[in-house]
Design a protein around this motif. Structure first.
Motif, PDB file in Angstrom:
ATOM      1  N   THR A  34      33.490 -22.231 -23.181  1.00 25.78           N
ATOM      2  CA  THR A  34      33.913 -23.650 -23.684  1.00 25.78           C
ATOM      3  C   THR A  34      33.231 -24.352 -23.366  1.00 25.78           C
ATOM      4  O   THR A  34      33.138 -24.031 -21.537  1.00 25.78           O
ATOM      5  N   ARG A  80      18.778 -29.547 -31.562  1.00 26.30           N
ATOM      6  CA  ARG A  80      19.711 -29.256 -30.246  1.00 26.30           C
ATOM      7  C   ARG A  80      20.976 -30.096 -30.384  1.00 26.30           C
ATOM      8  O   ARG A  80      20.349 -31.263 -30.732  1.00 26.30           O
ATOM      9  N   MET A 124      22.566 -27.604 -26.221  1.00 27.72           N
ATOM     10  CA  MET A 124      23.083 -26.199 -27.052  1.00 27.72           C
ATOM     11  C   MET A 124      21.831 -26.228 -28.614  1.00 27.72           C
ATOM     12  O   MET A 124      21.511 -27.397 -28.448  1.00 27.72           O
ATOM     13  N   LEU A 150      21.352 -24.795 -31.625  1.00 29.97           N
ATOM     14  CA  LEU A 150      21.764 -24.909 -33.505  1.00 29.97           C
ATOM     15  C   LEU A 150      20.900 -24.269 -34.371  1.00 29.97           C
ATOM     16  O   LEU A 150      19.328 -23.544 -34.049  1.00 29.97           O
ATOM     17  N   VAL A 164      32.937 -27.257 -27.062  1.00 29.68           N
ATOM     18  CA  VAL A 164      31.906 -26.467 -27.757  1.00 29.68           C
ATOM     19  C   VAL A 164      31.580 -25.181 -27.327  1.00 29.68           C
ATOM     20  O   VAL A 164      32.314 -24.636 -26.018  1.00 29.68           O
ATOM     21  N   ASP A 165      32.025 -24.222 -27.960  1.00 31.92           N
ATOM     22  CA  ASP A 165      31.911 -22.689 -27.449  1.00 31.92           C
ATOM     23  C   ASP A 165      30.368 -21.961 -27.488  1.00 31.92           C
ATOM     24  O   ASP A 165      29.553 -22.004 -29.003  1.00 31.92           O
ATOM     25  N   VAL A 166      29.931 -21.598 -26.966  1.00 30.03           N
ATOM     26  CA  VAL A 166      28.432 -20.764 -26.543  1.00 30.03           C
ATOM     27  C   VAL A 166      28.534 -19.642 -26.343  1.00 30.03           C
ATOM     28  O   VAL A 166      29.369 -19.210 -25.320  1.00 30.03           O
ATOM     29  N   HIS A 183      24.019 -21.290 -27.337  1.00 25.73           N
ATOM     30  CA  HIS A 183      23.826 -20.706 -28.293  1.00 25.73           C
ATOM     31  C   HIS A 183      25.283 -21.521 -29.147  1.00 25.73           C
ATOM     32  O   HIS A 183      25.654 -20.723 -29.061  1.00 25.73           O
ATOM     33  N   ALA A 184      25.069 -22.892 -29.134  1.00 28.45           N
ATOM     34  CA  ALA A 184      26.809 -23.220 -30.217  1.00 28.45           C
ATOM     35  C   ALA A 184      27.330 -22.150 -31.705  1.00 28.45           C
ATOM     36  O   ALA A 184      26.523 -22.358 -32.650  1.00 28.45           O
ATOM     37  N   LEU A 207      32.149 -26.398 -32.725  1.00 27.55           N
ATOM     38  CA  LEU A 207      32.401 -28.001 -31.858  1.00 27.55           C
ATOM     39  C   LEU A 207      32.956 -28.085 -32.749  1.00 27.55           C
ATOM     40  O   LEU A 207      33.337 -28.762 -33.782  1.00 27.55           O
TER      41      LEU A 207
END
Length: 135
Positions: free
Chosen positions: A38, A54, A71, A73, A97-99, A110-111, A114
């Motif tokens: 995160t 991005r 990030m 997308l 953002v969890d990635v 890589h998101a 959000l």
């Protein structure tokens, strides 16, 4: 002579069409898809162009310094079909953002989700090559 020319021309055209497909990367090859991290910070920039949209986030490290995260997308057209547009979030928005983080340890992710200031959560398509962790 004409047949040879036609076959050569077809071969060149076919090769030109196929080469861009070979350049696309697998999400699983670039990101650690077995671990989600995160990142909390403020959106500093967005880009809505192919091949991937991005955005960048300034996030505070544990020592108080600020690190800029990139990030990735899905492509803009895919995001649009999911209801995510360039107006869904903007520069200056505080976000979470969890990635999936890049395997090379860089500040690239890589998101996956959000979370916006109002609590709305945007979920992004996982991209090509995605597999569920543990499978």
């Amino acid at each position: 002579m004409r047949v040879r020319f036609a076959v050569t021309l077809f071969g060149l055209c076919f090769t030109a069409c196929v080469l861009p497909l070979l350049a696309h990367h697998s999400v699983a090859a670039q990101y650690d898809i077995d671990k989600v991290i995160t990142v909390r910070g403020v959106v500093t920039k967005t880009e809505w162009m192919n091949p991937h949209a991005r955005f960048w986030v300034d996030a505070k490290n544990d020592d108080g310094t600020v690190a800029n995260w990139e990030m990735e997308l899905a492509p803009p057209n895919t995001l649009k079909r999911q209801g995510v547009t360039r107006d869904s979030f903007k520069q200056g928005d505080p976000v979470t953002v969890d990635v999936w983080r890049a395997k090379d340890g860089s500040r690239l992710g890589h998101a996956l989700t959000l979370t916006l200031p109002g609590g709305q959560i945007l979920q992004f398509p996982r991209g090509l090559g995605w597999r569920s962790p543990g499978r």
